[in-house]
Design an enzyme around this catalytic site. Structure first.
Site, mmCIF file in Angstrom:
data_model
loop_
_atom_site.group_PDB
_atom_site.id
_atom_site.type_symbol
_atom_site.label_atom_id
_atom_site.label_comp_id
_atom_site.label_asym_id
_atom_site.label_seq_id
_atom_site.Cartn_x
_atom_site.Cartn_y
_atom_site.Cartn_z
ATOM 1 N N TYR A 143 0.843 -1.210 0.000
ATOM 2 C CA TYR A 143 0.000 0.000 0.000
ATOM 3 C C TYR A 143 0.877 1.259 0.000
ATOM 4 C CZ TYR A 143 -3.734 3.128 1.743
ATOM 5 O OH TYR A 143 -4.640 4.149 1.922
ATOM 6 N N LYS A 161 1.216 4.197 -2.866
ATOM 7 C CA LYS A 161 0.930 5.605 -2.568
ATOM 8 C C LYS A 161 2.177 6.479 -2.794
ATOM 9 C CE LYS A 161 -3.381 4.920 -1.348
ATOM 10 N NZ LYS A 161 -4.467 5.359 -2.237
HETATM 11 P P1 NAP Z 1 -13.361 2.680 1.063
HETATM 12 O O1 NAP Z 1 -14.412 3.214 1.955
HETATM 13 O O2 NAP Z 1 -12.882 1.290 1.231
HETATM 14 O O3 NAP Z 1 -13.833 2.913 -0.458
HETATM 15 C C1 NAP Z 1 -13.006 2.495 -1.508
HETATM 16 C C2 NAP Z 1 -13.613 2.953 -2.812
HETATM 17 O O4 NAP Z 1 -12.784 2.475 -3.887
HETATM 18 C C3 NAP Z 1 -15.001 2.396 -3.021
HETATM 19 O O5 NAP Z 1 -15.788 3.321 -3.717
HETATM 20 C C4 NAP Z 1 -14.731 1.178 -3.891
HETATM 21 O O6 NAP Z 1 -15.864 0.894 -4.680
HETATM 22 C C5 NAP Z 1 -13.589 1.691 -4.767
HETATM 23 N N1 NAP Z 1 -12.797 0.622 -5.339
HETATM 24 C C6 NAP Z 1 -12.011 -0.277 -4.699
HETATM 25 N N2 NAP Z 1 -11.449 -1.109 -5.580
HETATM 26 C C7 NAP Z 1 -11.883 -0.731 -6.796
HETATM 27 C C8 NAP Z 1 -11.661 -1.212 -8.106
HETATM 28 N N3 NAP Z 1 -10.846 -2.265 -8.352
HETATM 29 N N4 NAP Z 1 -12.271 -0.589 -9.145
HETATM 30 C C9 NAP Z 1 -13.092 0.467 -8.916
HETATM 31 N N5 NAP Z 1 -13.329 0.969 -7.704
HETATM 32 C C10 NAP Z 1 -12.746 0.366 -6.651
HETATM 33 O O7 NAP Z 1 -12.046 3.566 1.145
HETATM 34 P P2 NAP Z 1 -11.810 5.089 1.580
HETATM 35 O O8 NAP Z 1 -11.365 5.077 2.988
HETATM 36 O O9 NAP Z 1 -12.940 5.954 1.170
HETATM 37 O O10 NAP Z 1 -10.503 5.393 0.724
HETATM 38 C C11 NAP Z 1 -10.497 6.189 -0.449
HETATM 39 C C12 NAP Z 1 -9.060 6.495 -0.812
HETATM 40 O O11 NAP Z 1 -8.430 7.188 0.270
HETATM 41 C C13 NAP Z 1 -8.218 5.237 -1.070
HETATM 42 O O12 NAP Z 1 -7.338 5.463 -2.135
HETATM 43 C C14 NAP Z 1 -7.449 5.074 0.216
HETATM 44 O O13 NAP Z 1 -6.226 4.405 0.012
HETATM 45 C C15 NAP Z 1 -7.238 6.528 0.614
HETATM 46 N N6 NAP Z 1 -6.967 6.679 2.051
HETATM 47 C C16 NAP Z 1 -7.904 6.347 2.980
HETATM 48 C C17 NAP Z 1 -7.596 6.499 4.321
HETATM 49 C C18 NAP Z 1 -8.571 6.172 5.412
HETATM 50 O O14 NAP Z 1 -8.196 6.293 6.587
HETATM 51 N N7 NAP Z 1 -9.808 5.811 5.116
HETATM 52 C C19 NAP Z 1 -6.330 6.977 4.700
HETATM 53 C C20 NAP Z 1 -5.404 7.290 3.731
HETATM 54 C C21 NAP Z 1 -5.744 7.142 2.391
HETATM 55 P P3 NAP Z 1 -16.470 -0.563 -4.937
HETATM 56 O O15 NAP Z 1 -15.984 -1.477 -3.856
HETATM 57 O O16 NAP Z 1 -17.939 -0.303 -4.935
HETATM 58 O O17 NAP Z 1 -15.943 -0.918 -6.291
#
Ligand code: NAP
Length: 250
Positions: free
Chosen positions: A157, A161
């Site tokens: 991961y 990133k």
């Molecule tokens: P999340 O709630 O798990 O949502 C992930 C999103 O990505 C969902 O809409 C999912 O949609 C989509 N997705 C996953 N795999 C996919 C694929 N192969 N094709 C198309 N869509 C896909 O995650 P989040 O926390 O909102 O995270 C969003 C971004 O922020 C990510 O890049 C994550 O690494 C980053 N981030 C999050 C955090 C945190 O604390 N939450 C921290 C740092 C960075 P479907 O499953 O419906 O396809």
């Protein structure tokens, strides 16, 4: 009166079905952009589309697995053909497959790189020409503080990133002269499905280490995206903005 849809800026947001991507999509729509909502299944995207339309915005849905490079390329090119433009790309879709390096499989490494990093390369490459032609573009890549400072158990991961950061800085240098900016927003810990499994002990340890003593909300990230994707942010490019409540201050 709302602007003519043909005149609206178009934003392409991946991972728009929930969490951070949903918040980004709602806020982009509030700013008068037509939002193309992308993730794997149509149902949840249609719900986000309805929310946007209920508040007077416009959106469309593309069910695409972003780890399928050919399908993703077709989706971006289809949007440019349909609307004649693509102004904002937010590469937000992301997955984790955590584990210590010694026990991490090739597949878990590759899946994360393909979904989190390769997908962003594909969308940016597919969108760049249209953005340069219109002499306007806002590329926003959602990385993570893990990509800046590393994290045990997240080598795949963090590598994806960190790769996004290198991709973004290079794009910023390649496209800056044509009115196209590229920036990274790096969240820390945000309350979404991705962090739902974190135990209470980790939550309180992380919160204690933050200057602002709470986990982030998806809207905290959407607000930062909103600025870097705005008309007024044309002189901001190649930056990594950590939105982490002061956890890393990186
Ligand atoms: P999340 O709630 O798990 O949502 C992930 C999103 O990505 C969902 O809409 C999912 O949609 C989509 N997705 C996953 N795999 C996919 C694929 N192969 N094709 C198309 N869509 C896909 O995650 P989040 O926390 O909102 O995270 C969003 C971004 O922020 C990510 O890049 C994550 O690494 C980053 N981030 C999050 C955090 C945190 O604390 N939450 C921290 C740092 C960075 P479907 O499953 O419906 O396809």
């Amino acid at each position: 009166m709302s602007p003519d849809p043909a005149e609206k800026r178009v934003a392409f947001v991946t991972g728009a079905s929930r969490g951070i991507g949903k918040a980004i999509s709602l806020s982009q729509a509030q700013q008068g952009r037509h939002v193309v909502l992308v993730s794997r299944s149509e149902g949840p995207l249609s719900e986000v589309k309805s929310l946007i339309e209920e508040s007077g915005g416009s959106a469309s849905v593309r069910a695409v697995d972003v780890s399928d490079a050919a399908a993703l390329k077709d989706a971006v090119e289809g949007v440019i053909e349909e609307f004649g433009r693509l102004d904002v790309v937010v590469n937000n879709a992301g997955v984790t497959r955590d584990g210590l390096v010694m026990r991490m499989s090739d597949e878990d490494f590759e899946t994360v790189i393909q979904t989190n990093l390769m997908s962003a390369f594909i969308t940016c490459r597919s969108a760049a020409r249209a953005m340069m032609k219109h002499r306007f573009g806002r590329i926003v890549n959602i990385a993570s503080t893990s990509g800046v400072v590393g994290n045990p158990g997240q080598a795949n991961y963090a590598a994806s990133k960190a790769g996004l950061i290198g991709l973004t800085k290079s794009l910023a240098r390649e496209l800056g002269g044509k009115g196209v900016t590229a920036n990274v927003i790096a969240p820390g810990f945000v309350e979404t499905d991705m962090t739902a499994a974190l135990g209470d002990a980790i939550r309180s340890k992380v919160t204690e280490a933050m200057a602002i003593k709470r986990l982030g909300k998806p809207e905290d990230i959407a607000d930062a995206v909103s600025y870097v994707a705005s008309e007024g942010a044309g002189y901001l490019t190649g930056q990594v903005i950590c939105v982490d409540g002061g956890l890393t201050m990186c």
